[in-house]
Design a protein around this motif. Structure first.
Motif, PDB file in Angstrom:
ATOM      1  N   ILE A 230       0.636  -1.635   0.053  1.00 29.14           N
ATOM      2  CA  ILE A 230       0.424  -0.286   0.006  1.00 29.14           C
ATOM      3  C   ILE A 230       0.422   0.914   0.031  1.00 29.14           C
ATOM      4  O   ILE A 230       0.524   2.206  -0.289  1.00 29.14           O
ATOM      5  CB  ILE A 230      -1.267  -0.111   1.354  1.00 29.14           C
ATOM      6  N   LYS A 231       1.846   0.907   0.211  1.00 27.90           N
ATOM      7  CA  LYS A 231       3.316   2.549   0.127  1.00 27.90           C
ATOM      8  C   LYS A 231       3.312   2.705  -1.138  1.00 27.90           C
ATOM      9  O   LYS A 231       2.927   3.755  -0.978  1.00 27.90           O
ATOM     10  CB  LYS A 231       4.217   2.226   1.209  1.00 27.90           C
ATOM     11  N   GLU A 232       2.880   1.747  -2.104  1.00 28.06           N
ATOM     12  CA  GLU A 232       3.256   2.226  -3.046  1.00 28.06           C
ATOM     13  C   GLU A 232       1.801   2.409  -4.206  1.00 28.06           C
ATOM     14  O   GLU A 232       2.013   3.292  -4.734  1.00 28.06           O
ATOM     15  CB  GLU A 232       3.962   0.759  -4.363  1.00 28.06           C
ATOM     16  N   LEU A 233       1.660   1.710  -3.936  1.00 30.90           N
ATOM     17  CA  LEU A 233      -0.273   1.893  -4.450  1.00 30.90           C
ATOM     18  C   LEU A 233      -0.798   3.335  -3.990  1.00 30.90           C
ATOM     19  O   LEU A 233      -1.848   3.346  -5.714  1.00 30.90           O
ATOM     20  CB  LEU A 233      -0.846   0.268  -4.068  1.00 30.90           C
ATOM     21  N   GLY A 234      -0.399   3.482  -3.195  1.00 32.86           N
ATOM     22  CA  GLY A 234      -1.444   4.516  -2.414  1.00 32.86           C
ATOM     23  C   GLY A 234      -0.202   6.270  -2.517  1.00 32.86           C
ATOM     24  O   GLY A 234      -0.712   7.181  -1.910  1.00 32.86           O
ATOM     25  N   GLN A 235       0.647   5.565  -2.627  1.00 32.90           N
ATOM     26  CA  GLN A 235       1.775   7.084  -3.652  1.00 32.90           C
ATOM     27  C   GLN A 235       1.835   7.091  -1.995  1.00 32.90           C
ATOM     28  O   GLN A 235       2.151   8.341  -1.528  1.00 32.90           O
ATOM     29  CB  GLN A 235       1.194   8.142  -4.661  1.00 32.90           C
ATOM     30  N   ASN A 236       2.027   6.373  -1.480  1.00 29.38           N
ATOM     31  CA  ASN A 236       2.713   6.928   0.217  1.00 29.38           C
ATOM     32  C   ASN A 236       4.467   7.410   0.846  1.00 29.38           C
ATOM     33  O   ASN A 236       4.537   8.578   0.770  1.00 29.38           O
ATOM     34  CB  ASN A 236       2.257   5.864   1.491  1.00 29.38           C
ATOM     35  N   GLY A 237       4.987   6.246   0.230  1.00 32.27           N
ATOM     36  CA  GLY A 237       6.283   6.027   0.310  1.00 32.27           C
ATOM     37  C   GLY A 237       7.078   6.057   1.741  1.00 32.27           C
ATOM     38  O   GLY A 237       7.817   5.945   1.514  1.00 32.27           O
ATOM     39  N   GLY A 238       6.061   6.306   2.814  1.00 33.32           N
ATOM     40  CA  GLY A 238       6.730   5.204   4.183  1.00 33.32           C
ATOM     41  C   GLY A 238       7.451   4.103   4.010  1.00 33.32           C
ATOM     42  O   GLY A 238       6.677   3.151   4.713  1.00 33.32           O
ATOM     43  N   GLY A 239       8.774   4.711   4.243  1.00 32.43           N
ATOM     44  CA  GLY A 239       9.129   2.286   3.912  1.00 32.43           C
ATOM     45  C   GLY A 239       9.178   2.032   5.530  1.00 32.43           C
ATOM     46  O   GLY A 239       9.183   2.772   6.958  1.00 32.43           O
TER      47      GLY A 239
END
Length: 570
Positions: A230-239
């Protein structure tokens, strides 16, 4: 670029085109005005359970003011809840790494960051966060924060599709439907693929293992794949890890790297097709797609080209930066050898163009114009192609500005999809355009003047200015990536970056919703010979040009003093 890098780029473009065509109609059906939507038999009971549990009337739509009030209340409660979790995580369960309570300024910054879809991280995830915080705090917001942006975009699209009505939808219904029908199924699928490729997914803490040299090493564990998806699918980025997608437990190989880039781009581009379907004019969707794609492709060309060509200073010191059979070539400082300079350029262009803070290389080690390209990408307002929803509504705001300019040129009231664009809408468009630059330039100016904030800058001169500018540009545009040379974990930067995130999120959403509330009440006027056509390639070029010119006029002096003068100094 090597043949392999070209093949990866072409495969990515093909995958995005196919994904846009397949997912776009589904998105339109989920958020459209039709009573039936795909998957009602499966998803319907889950949605109705949530509605009953929360006391939501799914048939009751809201005016834009009610919609905005619900959105702000939900977001503020989310900030408070996540802040409390971060402060109390040391006494809560699922804390195998003994993560301490997060200090108040850092907790404020982190809570605001994840609720605003920024995901800026002034901490090392594997050390500062408990598994409980990662799962019910950060990962949950990775689902909800992009959904809030998607809700706003759908309101603006409905306002263009509907006529002479004051209602724009129900925030709670949009939030539930998008989460249940879009993000949850896609995240489950992507997480399973990531696990199959070696991304870890467990509840372990650190394992101490013996190395071949006789020492010991701590190997981290945790629920990584579920958050990575979901970090990538939602354009979040928090690793999950401090190294983000440079860490092999988050991004093990070339396939997972390709999958991450594709999933980042999938929903923003697919929304353009959904937009065309919902306004019943597919050409409009392709125009927005084309403008986004042109900007994204230009950033890929700039950043990748600069990194592949390498640094003349490294060449002067005897470093071999030529691509060959034994090395990928280019500027390899701060790069993962698994991905190389070309892989870094493609990833950096994608994440900085989509409000995604994920990185697979160190952005502070990019060449001056490579880092400048990433900075410009964010300065565009995250519309190339932007985040879930935020990219679409950002580009539609620029479309309204473009038809206004075109209307001035032909001497008539501008129209967009048959809706007249008048003074009320243009005042709100101007607010939308100037708010973020005011936050970026204001906070950056103060930060390079105060002695306490200047102490956080690692590099003097143009690069130090770029580091500060990058931080506030990333925060105010809800991106989240950073130049590591700036020490951001101070009271000043935690507080001001958090404020910049709030401004860049909600001070843009409210004008967008107000514009939607104005447009939805208007009747469509029939097109005449004097109407400027907006479903053509010419308008796509005009739209792209307006985005570039607005950004250039706003930020060029700052870019000249930062990455441009640093590049010329090479």
């Amino acid at each position: 670029m090597s043949g392999q890098a070209w093949l990866q780029l072409l495969a990515l473009v093909a995958a995005v085109a196919v994904g846009t065509r397949l997912l776009g109609p589904y998105l339109a059906a989920v958020f459209g005005d039709e009573e039936q939507a795909p998957g009602d038999r499966f998803f319907g009971p889950m949605e109705r359970f949530v509605y009953r549990l929360c006391g939501i009337d799914p048939d009751q739509e809201q005016r834009w003011t009610g919609y905005a009030g619900s959105l702000l209340a939900f977001s503020m409660l989310s900030v408070l809840g996540l802040y409390a979790l971060l402060r109390l995580q040391h006494v809560l369960p699922f804390n195998p790494t003994s993560a301490p309570s997060m200090p108040s300024p850092l907790a404020f910054n982190t809570a605001v960051s994840f609720v605003t879809n920024t995901n800026w991280q002034n901490y090392g995830g594997e050390l500062a966060m408990s598994h409980l915080t990662q799962m019910i705090g950060l990962a949950v917001q990775n689902f909800l924060s992009p959904m809030v942006g998607l809700c706003v975009a759908m309101v603006l699209v409905r306002s263009l599709a509907r006529r002479r009505i004051a209602l724009v939808g129900n925030f709670w219904v949009d939030l539930v439907r998008g989460t249940v029908r879009i993000f949850l199924p896609l995240a489950l699928l992507v997480a399973m693929v990531l696990v199959s490729q070696g991304v870890i997914q467990n509840l372990h803490g650190f394992h101490q293992v013996a190395t071949v040299s006789g020492g010991t090493q701590s190997i981290p564990g945790g629920p990584v794949a579920s958050q990575e998806a979901i970090k990538e699918l939602g354009q979040n980025g928090g690793g999950f890890f401090n190294a983000n997608s440079m860490h092999p437990f988050e991004n093990p190989n070339g396939f997972t790297d390709f999958l991450q880039i594709f999933t980042i781009l999938l929903i923003p581009f697919a929304l353009t097709y959904a937009y065309g379907r919902m306004v019943r004019d597919q050409k409009q969707g392709w125009v927005v797609f084309g403008a986004m794609f042109l900007l994204w492709a230009a950033s890929v060309a700039l950043i990748t080209g600069m990194e592949v060509n390498g640094s003349p200073q490294l060449t002067a010191r005897g470093a071999d930066q030529v691509s060959s059979s034994v090395q990928s070539g280019g500027n390899l400082e701060g790069k993962e050898t698994r991905f190389g300079a070309a892989g870094c350029g493609l990833y950096a262009a994608t994440t900085t163009g989509t409000s995604t803070g994920a990185v697979n290389c160190a952005h502070d080690s990019l060449t001056p114009m490579g880092g400048g390209g990433a900075l410009i990408n964010m300065m565009l307002g995250e519309v190339s192609p932007g985040g879930s929803g935020s990219g679409l509504y950002g580009m539609l705001i620029f479309a309204l500005l473009s038809v206004f300019i075109a209307g001035l040129m032909v001497g008539r009231t501008p129209e967009y999809l048959g809706k007249k664009i008048q003074a009320a809408e243009m005042k709100l468009v101007v607010i939308y355009i100037v708010v973020v630059p005011l936050a970026v330039l204001g906070f950056a100016a103060v930060s390079v003047l105060m002695a306490t904030s200047k102490a956080s800058i690692l590099n003097a001169g143009p690069h130090g200015l770029t580091e500060v500018t990058y931080a506030f540009t990333s925060a105010a545009n809800n991106n989240g990536s950073a130049f590591a040379g700036l020490t951001g974990n101070t009271d000043w930067y935690n507080s001001t970056l958090g404020l910049a995130m709030l401004v860049g999120r909600f001070f843009l959403m409210i004008p967008v919703l107000a514009i939607a509330g104005s447009l939805v009440r208007k009747q469509r006027v029939p097109a005449t010979s004097g109407t400027f056509p907006t479903g053509t390639g010419l308008f796509a070029v005009l739209l792209t040009g307006v985005v570039v010119i607005v950004v250039g006029l706003t930020y060029f002096p700052l870019l000249s003093l930062g990455p441009i003068v640093e590049h010329l100094g090479l």
